[in-house]
Structures are given as structure tokens and as C-alpha cells.
Design a protein around this motif. Sequence first.
Motif, PDB file in Angstrom:
ATOM      1  N   ILE A 149       2.388  -0.120  -9.555  1.00 18.42           N
ATOM      2  CA  ILE A 149       1.059  -0.171  -8.861  1.00 18.42           C
ATOM      3  C   ILE A 149       1.147  -2.054  -8.842  1.00 18.42           C
ATOM      4  O   ILE A 149       0.597  -2.473  -7.979  1.00 18.42           O
ATOM      5  N   ALA A 194       1.056  -4.448  -5.819  1.00 13.94           N
ATOM      6  CA  ALA A 194       0.029  -5.077  -5.518  1.00 13.94           C
ATOM      7  C   ALA A 194       0.384  -6.415  -5.592  1.00 13.94           C
ATOM      8  O   ALA A 194      -0.166  -7.595  -4.567  1.00 13.94           O
ATOM      9  N   TYR A 195       1.120  -6.962  -6.138  1.00 12.02           N
ATOM     10  CA  TYR A 195       1.595  -8.614  -6.255  1.00 12.02           C
ATOM     11  C   TYR A 195       2.296  -8.810  -4.769  1.00 12.02           C
ATOM     12  O   TYR A 195       2.075  -9.887  -4.241  1.00 12.02           O
ATOM     13  N   VAL A 226       1.973  -7.209  -2.052  1.00 13.41           N
ATOM     14  CA  VAL A 226       0.790  -7.086  -0.947  1.00 13.41           C
ATOM     15  C   VAL A 226       0.355  -8.663  -0.826  1.00 13.41           C
ATOM     16  O   VAL A 226      -0.131  -9.088   0.266  1.00 13.41           O
ATOM     17  N   ALA A 274      -6.174  -4.054   3.112  1.00 18.38           N
ATOM     18  CA  ALA A 274      -5.318  -3.495   2.162  1.00 18.38           C
ATOM     19  C   ALA A 274      -4.136  -2.751   2.742  1.00 18.38           C
ATOM     20  O   ALA A 274      -3.173  -2.724   2.561  1.00 18.38           O
ATOM     21  N   LEU A 280      -0.423  -3.263   3.182  1.00 13.93           N
ATOM     22  CA  LEU A 280       0.627  -2.491   2.475  1.00 13.93           C
ATOM     23  C   LEU A 280       1.668  -2.021   3.629  1.00 13.93           C
ATOM     24  O   LEU A 280       2.915  -1.715   3.287  1.00 13.93           O
TER      25      LEU A 280
END
Length: 262
Positions: A12, A16-17, A19, A110, A114
Motif C-alpha cells: 500500500i 501510494a508513493y 501514485v 486517486a 492509480l
Amino acid sequence: MNQRYRLPRRLILRVAYDVLRNRPRSLRPDALTALSTLQKPPLVTGLENLTSGPGLLVLNHYSRPGLNVWWGALALSAVLPGPVHWVMAGGWTYSDRLRQATLEPLTAWAFHRLAAIYGLTAMPPMPPRPHEQAARAVAVRQVVAWLRSHPEGFVALSPEGRDIPGGVLGWPPPGTGRWIVHLTALGAALWPVGVWEEEGRLRLAIGRSVALNLCHGEKEHLDRCVSRQVMQAIARLLPPEMRGEFNAPDPVEYNGRNGFIR
């Protein structure tokens, strides 16, 4: 007893990094990493039914509390014999104004980021709202371009496009059937995929390719007729209690714990 589905925290954080940095990632290795944490890995049957692409995989939008729909997508991505291009939601929608003003734009940002790092397509919900018409047209062209440039690959999507109460099959939104016709007209074979749980384990069954009957009549009739055919093909791979109104006779029968027989 159902097993717990949790994405690894390290995965995760890494996603996230990337993204935030808009740095590309590969879906298959991340899918394998996520699935490796499960006590009972998903069981995928019917891979022998797949021939070389281009292909279109259509699966039911299976989820429940504690099991998000993306686990089925991860399981399928990990085993397909060629590259896969998922059509994913372009964001979540809400009925109240507060979440429309706050969470809708946040999830849209988001989900599009992604999709960008994995090379997928984020699609506005169907039927599109007036302000999403242009974005939807861009997304459709993106899927078509990918399919044409990856003749060995698979486009994958869930026609229902949303969680259905009770886990039974529901009708796809208007316009879905005509879009599936458009993709198959480009030469993509159509394979149904059933997703469910059995004995605490995620199961996926890939069926034989389906030839659509392009029903005559107005656009709306064609759309609903094709949507019904697609959902019936998926239903034939699922336990009877999940088929809803798409329960139709078929030579493939569900046989409880022993799976499927012909």
C-alpha cells in the motif's frame, strides 16, 4: 469461515508513493504480492478455455464486507497468459451533497492516478452524467487503442459496474451492451468469468467463449438484449443462488463442493 483479505501494508505504501510521483508500476507482480498474503490463495479454473487474444473478459462485480471487488481482479491478473487492461471505476459516487463535494473529487483523482501508473482505463459510471460525456469518450478511445495495439492481450471489465446487494447478479447500466458489441466488433473474443467464494476461498471460473446474438431492433433493445446474454453467460458459471434473474438452462451445472460438471 471466510478468510481475511488485507493488502500488505508495505505494498500500500509503495503504491501510494508511486501514485503521488506518477511513477509506473506493473500489475502482475503487485497482484502476486497481494495474493501471497492469503492463507487460502484463490482458485482459478478454466484457463484452458482461453485462446490467444485479443479478448474481452467479463466478470461479476463480486464483493462483500471484508472482501473488496479488486481481489477478483488481482486473482485474474496474476494468472492470465497475456497482458490485461482493466476498465475500472473513475471514482465513487454518492447521493448526499457533502460527500459529492468532498469524496467524489478525491476518489476521482486517486482512481485516475492509480489507473495511470498501472496503464489501466478509469471509466466514468454509466450512464454518464452530462459533464462526464467527454471523459467517457476519451476512456472508450483509450480502451480501443489498447486493444488494437495488444492483439495478444485481454480487456477485462465488470458489466455491472457496482456492488449488488446480496451478491446476486444485477443488470448492467444502460449502454453497456452496445459498448461490449463495439469491442467484440474489433475482433475480441468474449469470455465470461464467474467470481464467488466457496469454503472460505475465492473462486474464479473462466467459461468458454461466447458468440453474441446481435438482436434486431432499436438501440435500447440491442443494448438490453446483449447485456442479458452477457450476464446469463456469467450466471452459468456461478452457484444457483447467485444468478438472480439470469438463471437459464445450460449444459454446465454447479455441483457443490466438487465444482462444475459438463
